[in-house]
Design an enzyme around this catalytic site. Structure first.
Site, PDB file in Angstrom:
ATOM      1  N   GLU A   1      -5.223  -4.619  10.832  1.00  0.00           N
ATOM      2  CA  GLU A   1      -4.207  -3.582  10.981  1.00  0.00           C
ATOM      3  C   GLU A   1      -4.477  -2.778  12.249  1.00  0.00           C
ATOM      4  OE1 GLU A   1      -2.305  -2.454   6.969  1.00  0.00           O
ATOM      5  OE2 GLU A   1      -4.145  -1.302   7.141  1.00  0.00           O
TER       6      GLU A   1
ATOM      7  N   SER B   1       3.549  -1.828  10.423  1.00  0.00           N
ATOM      8  CA  SER B   1       5.004  -1.906  10.601  1.00  0.00           C
ATOM      9  C   SER B   1       5.584  -3.281  10.235  1.00  0.00           C
ATOM     10  CB  SER B   1       5.395  -1.497  12.025  1.00  0.00           C
ATOM     11  OG  SER B   1       4.960  -0.174  12.289  1.00  0.00           O
TER      12      SER B   1
ATOM     13  N   HIS C   1      -9.533   1.252   5.041  1.00  0.00           N
ATOM     14  CA  HIS C   1      -8.257   1.544   5.695  1.00  0.00           C
ATOM     15  C   HIS C   1      -8.472   2.551   6.819  1.00  0.00           C
ATOM     16  CE1 HIS C   1      -4.178   2.814   6.460  1.00  0.00           C
ATOM     17  NE2 HIS C   1      -3.787   1.709   5.847  1.00  0.00           N
TER      18      HIS C   1
ATOM     19  N   GLU D   1      -6.842   4.992   7.789  1.00  0.00           N
ATOM     20  CA  GLU D   1      -6.606   6.404   7.436  1.00  0.00           C
ATOM     21  C   GLU D   1      -7.848   6.987   6.750  1.00  0.00           C
ATOM     22  OE1 GLU D   1      -2.886   5.781   5.419  1.00  0.00           O
ATOM     23  OE2 GLU D   1      -1.944   5.335   7.346  1.00  0.00           O
TER      24      GLU D   1
ATOM     25  N   GLY E   1       2.852  -0.968   4.232  1.00  0.00           N
ATOM     26  CA  GLY E   1       2.936   0.434   3.828  1.00  0.00           C
ATOM     27  C   GLY E   1       4.377   0.832   3.553  1.00  0.00           C
ATOM     28  N   GLY E   2       5.006   1.446   4.545  1.00  0.00           N
ATOM     29  CA  GLY E   2       6.352   1.995   4.388  1.00  0.00           C
ATOM     30  C   GLY E   2       7.360   1.038   3.755  1.00  0.00           C
TER      31      GLY E   2
ATOM     32  N   GLY F   1       2.669   2.471  10.703  1.00  0.00           N
ATOM     33  CA  GLY F   1       3.634   3.540  10.488  1.00  0.00           C
ATOM     34  C   GLY F   1       4.388   3.966  11.734  1.00  0.00           C
TER      35      GLY F   1
ATOM     36  N   ASN G   1       0.870  -1.180   0.000  1.00  0.00           N
ATOM     37  CA  ASN G   1       0.000   0.000   0.000  1.00  0.00           C
ATOM     38  C   ASN G   1       0.904   1.226   0.000  1.00  0.00           C
ATOM     39  OD1 ASN G   1      -1.808   2.050   0.516  1.00  0.00           O
ATOM     40  ND2 ASN G   1      -2.273   1.401   2.613  1.00  0.00           N
ATOM     41  N   TRP G   2       1.019   1.846  -1.174  1.00  0.00           N
ATOM     42  CA  TRP G   2       1.978   2.964  -1.311  1.00  0.00           C
ATOM     43  C   TRP G   2       1.463   4.259  -0.682  1.00  0.00           C
ATOM     44  CZ3 TRP G   2       3.963   2.753  -7.091  1.00  0.00           C
ATOM     45  CH2 TRP G   2       4.543   1.502  -7.327  1.00  0.00           C
ATOM     46  N   LYS G   3       0.162   4.296  -0.376  1.00  0.00           N
ATOM     47  CA  LYS G   3      -0.446   5.524   0.158  1.00  0.00           C
ATOM     48  C   LYS G   3      -0.153   6.692  -0.800  1.00  0.00           C
ATOM     49  CE  LYS G   3      -0.149   3.440   4.655  1.00  0.00           C
ATOM     50  NZ  LYS G   3      -0.060   3.580   6.095  1.00  0.00           N
TER      51      LYS G   3
HETATM   52  P1  PGA Z   1       2.901   0.478   7.571  1.00  0.00           P
HETATM   53  O1  PGA Z   1       1.420   0.706   6.954  1.00  0.00           O
HETATM   54  O2  PGA Z   1       3.417  -0.814   6.980  1.00  0.00           O
HETATM   55  O3  PGA Z   1       3.704   1.668   7.079  1.00  0.00           O
HETATM   56  O4  PGA Z   1       2.773   0.417   9.023  1.00  0.00           O
HETATM   57  C1  PGA Z   1       0.535  -0.362   6.784  1.00  0.00           C
HETATM   58  C2  PGA Z   1      -0.776   0.114   6.224  1.00  0.00           C
HETATM   59  O5  PGA Z   1      -1.238   1.200   6.609  1.00  0.00           O
HETATM   60  O6  PGA Z   1      -1.394  -0.580   5.386  1.00  0.00           O
END
Ligand code: PGA
Length: 248
Positions: free
Chosen positions: A170, A210, A98, A100, A231-232, A176, A9-11
């Site tokens: 999640e 993470s 998600h 966010e 994500g990251g 993050g 997930n590149w956001k």
């Molecule tokens: P993260 O994000 O790996 O940077 O913690 C995961 C996500 O929000 O899908």
């Protein structure tokens, strides 16, 4: 046996040009990732078309996902993207719910449920994200909270569609932050999700929050964890390919 899935997930990262560069590199690296792991990348909307073209010129090893969509098929919804717009671009997966989107854009359980239904009816595989805040966890309520979110998101989805669903646990406090949930506690919540209704025994459940090349194997060793939503650590193609290999 349930399939293993690693989804990036590149956001809000990477322009279309950067995404194409990444994709070309990741395709090269993906040759070394065991076929038992399904690979999905979810770039921003603006990069989907160009990334789709790069993926189409290869063997389909890497699949394309979107990060969100609207629940209506068409209409006056400024700034929104419909399922058919995604399907036309070769998108196969879509992240819904998600945290966010729930936190910053007011996405409710009801919206998530409608998106899941529209995604499935449009031929997309929804990756349904659920997870609790730190307050909920500290109060000892993580399992019932996440089970309620899971039930709400799946609504009345029947057996004929359930086999296409992917769930993602999640915990919000782990996203993050570098504070990943320990694999045994994550598995306990994910087991409760799987048992929350009939028909989920073959549904892949991913852990997110993470995830890194160094910790993914610990998650994969758990009986109810079938992959990662990353994500990251998905933003660098070499690191992401290593992470996917560790998930095999
Ligand atoms: P993260 O994000 O790996 O940077 O913690 C995961 C996500 O929000 O899908």
């Amino acid at each position: 046996m349930r399939k293993r899935v690693i989804a990036g997930n590149w956001k809000m990262h990477k322009t279309a040009a950067e995404a194409v560069e990444y994709t070309n590199r990741f395709i090269e690296l993906s040759v070394k990732v065991p076929r038992s792991v399904e690979l999905v990348i979810c770039p921003p909307f603006t990069a989907l078309n160009s990334v789709s073209q790069v993926l189409a010129s290869h063997d389909g090893r890497v699949k394309l996902g979107a990060q969100n969509m609207h629940w209506m098929l068409v209409g006056a919804f400024t700034g929104q993207i419909s399922a058919s717009m995604l399907v036309e671009l070769g998108v196969q997966y879509v992240i819904v719910g998600h945290s966010e989107c729930r936190e910053y854009f007011g996405e409710t359980d009801q919206m998530v449920e409608q998106k899941v239904r529209t995604a499935l009816e449009s031929g997309l595989t929804p990756i349904i994200a659920v997870g609790e805040t730190l307050d909920v966890r500290n109060a000892g309520n993580a399992e019932p909270y996440v089970v309620a979110q899971t039930r709400a998101a799946l609504g009345e989805v029947g057996k004929d569609y359930l086999h296409r669903v992917i769930l993602a646990y999640e915990p919000i406090w782990a996203i993050g932050t570098g504070h990943n949930c320990d694999p045994v506690s994550a598995n306990a919540v994910m087991k409760a999700m799987r048992e929350s209704r009939d028909g989920l025994s073959d549904v892949p459940i991913l852990y997110g929050g993470s995830v890194k090349p160094e910790n993914i194997a610990h998650y994969m060793a758990q009986p109810d964890i079938d992959g990662g939503l990353v994500g990251g650590a998905s933003l660098d193609p070499a690191g992401f390919a290593t992470l996917a290999t560790e998930a095999a």
